[in-house]
Design a protein around this motif. Structure first.
Motif, short mmCIF file in Angstrom:
data_model
loop_
_atom_site.label_atom_id
_atom_site.label_comp_id
_atom_site.label_asym_id
_atom_site.label_seq_id
_atom_site.Cartn_x
_atom_site.Cartn_y
_atom_site.Cartn_z
N SER A 11 75.83 33.67 44.93
CA SER A 11 74.54 34.21 45.35
C SER A 11 74.38 34.07 46.86
CB SER A 11 73.42 33.43 44.64
OG SER A 11 72.18 33.72 45.24
N ASP A 307 72.96 22.47 47.68
CA ASP A 307 73.25 22.76 46.27
C ASP A 307 72.00 22.65 45.41
OD1 ASP A 307 75.87 23.18 46.95
OD2 ASP A 307 76.65 21.38 45.98
N ALA A 308 71.15 21.64 45.70
CA ALA A 308 69.92 21.48 44.92
C ALA A 308 69.02 22.69 45.07
CB ALA A 308 69.19 20.21 45.36
N LEU A 310 70.09 25.82 45.93
CA LEU A 310 70.75 26.95 45.29
C LEU A 310 70.61 26.91 43.78
CD1 LEU A 310 74.03 27.26 47.41
CD2 LEU A 310 71.98 28.69 47.54
N ARG A 311 70.59 25.69 43.22
CA ARG A 311 70.43 25.56 41.76
C ARG A 311 68.99 25.77 41.32
NH1 ARG A 311 73.71 20.88 42.54
NH2 ARG A 311 71.84 19.61 42.37
N GLU A 313 66.60 23.58 41.88
CA GLU A 313 65.96 22.28 41.63
C GLU A 313 65.03 21.88 42.77
OE1 GLU A 313 69.07 19.49 41.00
OE2 GLU A 313 69.90 20.54 39.28
#
Length: 540
Positions: A11, A307-308, A310-311, A313
């Motif tokens: 993404s 990463d958090a 992108l996820r 969260e």
């Protein structure tokens, strides 16, 4: 190297950098930090402390005063909060808190938005070595208290077994013989000092009077509160036990027990302390912990935050690193490992390859989902993080291989969808050791002749965890300006085996493009590769 097919790319959600805070040698804040870089100056210098050999080593002392942040904290939490932070929080926490406040002040909307997203704001702040000075203080306190404690209980008047031994020359029944009497060693010698510790410990462990003391101490620990108010019972019980403990020590006339002589500050300053304090400072409830990846820690923390987001969260993340002022034991370990020279002169990357210079401080970034943040009037001040990849050498604890870092570089380029020809500048880990030559060799297939190469540890030192963050901040500033800052490296000083000499930045140098790459190589073999795009990104 070919770009991945568009269908293979992850993404393209953008992660922007909206706040930056720096505590560094020569860099009290980002403005001072940038001014140092513009001059191409070094903030490293010899220390006069005796444990460093009175000027034998060049180190990087962070420019920091907690007073710069006290009013900001007091305005939000009161003067008592500030007083507690001064008394209980050591360098790592104070540095990180200061850098976080700087980052929040980059935009008047930033603090409000961080608080608004609340548990949608994660905090990942790590350290390369932890708060070593606080650990040393605790260990020294325990050592002093234990020596005094054992010496007291080892005396004949408190130890019947020793009294019998001195009368008969026989060890206690069935026991091994005591260690050599310290009186048999020269007065004031190290051998006598060590012998006394062993002698006292031997006899204290056989003191029946000490056994009585310990049983009574344990009984006090079981005392309950007299107060029937359940809300106050716990504190009342603690006060009751403390009074009884003091009375017991007075009754026996002994020193305070060692387990009462270590400051709880050791607990408040463990590895996750800085991250935890930032959540309390801002009242946010998102995940918070301390990622640790040695010299790659900033990259690891940045990846955790990115990463958090992108996820899904988190919407925002406060990420970074913090390390204490240059520590004598750490300098000694680096020197003995042959990666830090015992000279007061600064060793620049790619030159004599004598070694690096330890420094302390902090670097904090506030990153966020660009669509979310920019819809709320935030604008990126450091561009965008396009990709982060990690890998391990699985080969050597200090000297990086080529195959390990190449895995991280290749994956980062693939995630960002870039070719070597897209890279305007790459900043290397480059510690001023022979590893610099390895780095230049391993990046060869990931850069072109138009790619500029920078390295900053001759200016800022090896901040353990921090150097990667400082260097990434410099990279972001360079991309925003369209020029790389001077490094202080001179052409005539380059090592004869250095390749790509024409690409290495020495003076201020224009950049062709808006893509920057940062390589971090951590002790233990962990590599972080970060791809960044300048503050004015081109259209996809």
């Amino acid at each position: 190297m070919s770009s991945p097919r568009s269908s293979d790319r992850p993404s393209r959600r953008r992660i922007g950098i909206y706040g930056v805070g720096v505590v560094a040698p020569g860099g009290r804040n980002v403005q001072a930090f940038e001014a140092l870089l513009q001059r191409g100056a070094t903030a490293l210098g010899p220390t006069t402390r005796s444990e460093f050999g009175n000027g034998l080593f060049a180190v990087g002392e962070p420019d920091f005063s907690f007073d710069d942040y006290a009013a900001w904290i007091a305005e939000r939490h009161g003067e008592a909060y500030v007083t507690r932070m001064r008394a209980k929080m050591a360098d790592n926490v104070q540095f990180a808190v200061g850098a976080t406040i700087q980052a929040l002040q980059c935009d008047p909307n930033l603090e409000r938005l961080v608080r608004e997203v609340d548990d949608g704001c994660h905090v990942y702040v790590g350290s390369g070595v932890g708060d070593l000075p606080e650990s040393y203080r605790a260990a020294a306190s325990l050592e002093r208290a234990t020596r005094a404690w054992n010496h007291f209980w080892a005396q004949p008047e408190h130890c019947a077994a020793r009294k019998q031994f001195e009368a008969s020359g026989l060890a206690p029944g069935g026991a091994e013989a005591p260690p050599p009497n310290p009186a048999s060693f020269p007065v004031d010698s190290d051998a006598r000092f060590e012998a006394r510790k062993a002698w006292d410990a031997y006899w204290a462990s056989r003191s029946e009077e000490l056994e009585v003391f310990l049983k009574r101490f344990a009984a006090i620990e079981k005392l309950d509160a007299d107060d029937e108010n359940q809300d106050k019972a716990h504190m009342s019980a603690m006060r009751k036990r403390s009074r009884a403990h003091r009375a017991l020590v007075t009754e026996f006339g002994c020193p305070p027990p060692p387990w009462t002589e270590v400051s709880p500050n050791l607990i408040w300053n463990i590895q996750n302390g800085p991250a935890a304090q930032i959540t309390m400072l801002l009242g946010v409830h998102g995940a918070a912990f301390a990622p640790v990846g040695a010299c790659s820690t900033f990259g690891v923390a940045l990846k955790c935050g990115r990463d958090a987001i992108l996820r899904g969260e988190a919407k925002m993340a406060i990420v970074g690193t913090t390390d204490p002022r240059p520590d004598a034991a750490l300098v000694a370990a680096f020197h003995t490992a042959r990666v830090m020279p015992g000279i007061p002169e600064v060793n620049l990357p790619f030159t004599s390859l004598r070694g690096t210079h330890v420094s302390g401080g902090s670097c904090i970034w506030i990153i966020g989902d660009a669509e979310f943040c920019e819809a709320r009037d935030l604008r990126p001040i450091g561009g965008y993080v396009e990709a982060i990849a990690l890998s391990s050498d699985a080969e050597h604890i200090i000297t990086p291989s080529q195959s390990g870092p190449k895995r991280a570089i290749g994956r980062a380029y693939a995630e960002a969808g870039i070719e070597p020809s897209d890279v305007a500048v790459i900043d290397l880990h480059a510690t001023g050791t022979p590893g610099d030559l390895n780095e230049l060799a391993l990046i060869d297939e990931y850069v072109t002749d138009r790619t500029r190469i920078t390295a900053r540890k001759g200016q800022l030192g090896h901040g353990m965890a921090n150097s990667g963050g400082w260097e990434l901040t410099e990279l972001a500033l360079s991309l925003a300006r369209g020029t790389a800052f001077p490094t202080g490296v001179a052409d005539h000083a380059l090592h004869p085996r250095v390749q790509r000499k024409g690409s290495i930045v020495m003076s201020e140098t224009p950049l062709e493009g808006d893509i920057g790459v940062k390589l971090m190589l951590g002790i233990g073999g962990i590599t972080a590769c970060i791809v960044m795009r300048g503050a004015r990104p081109s259209a996809d």
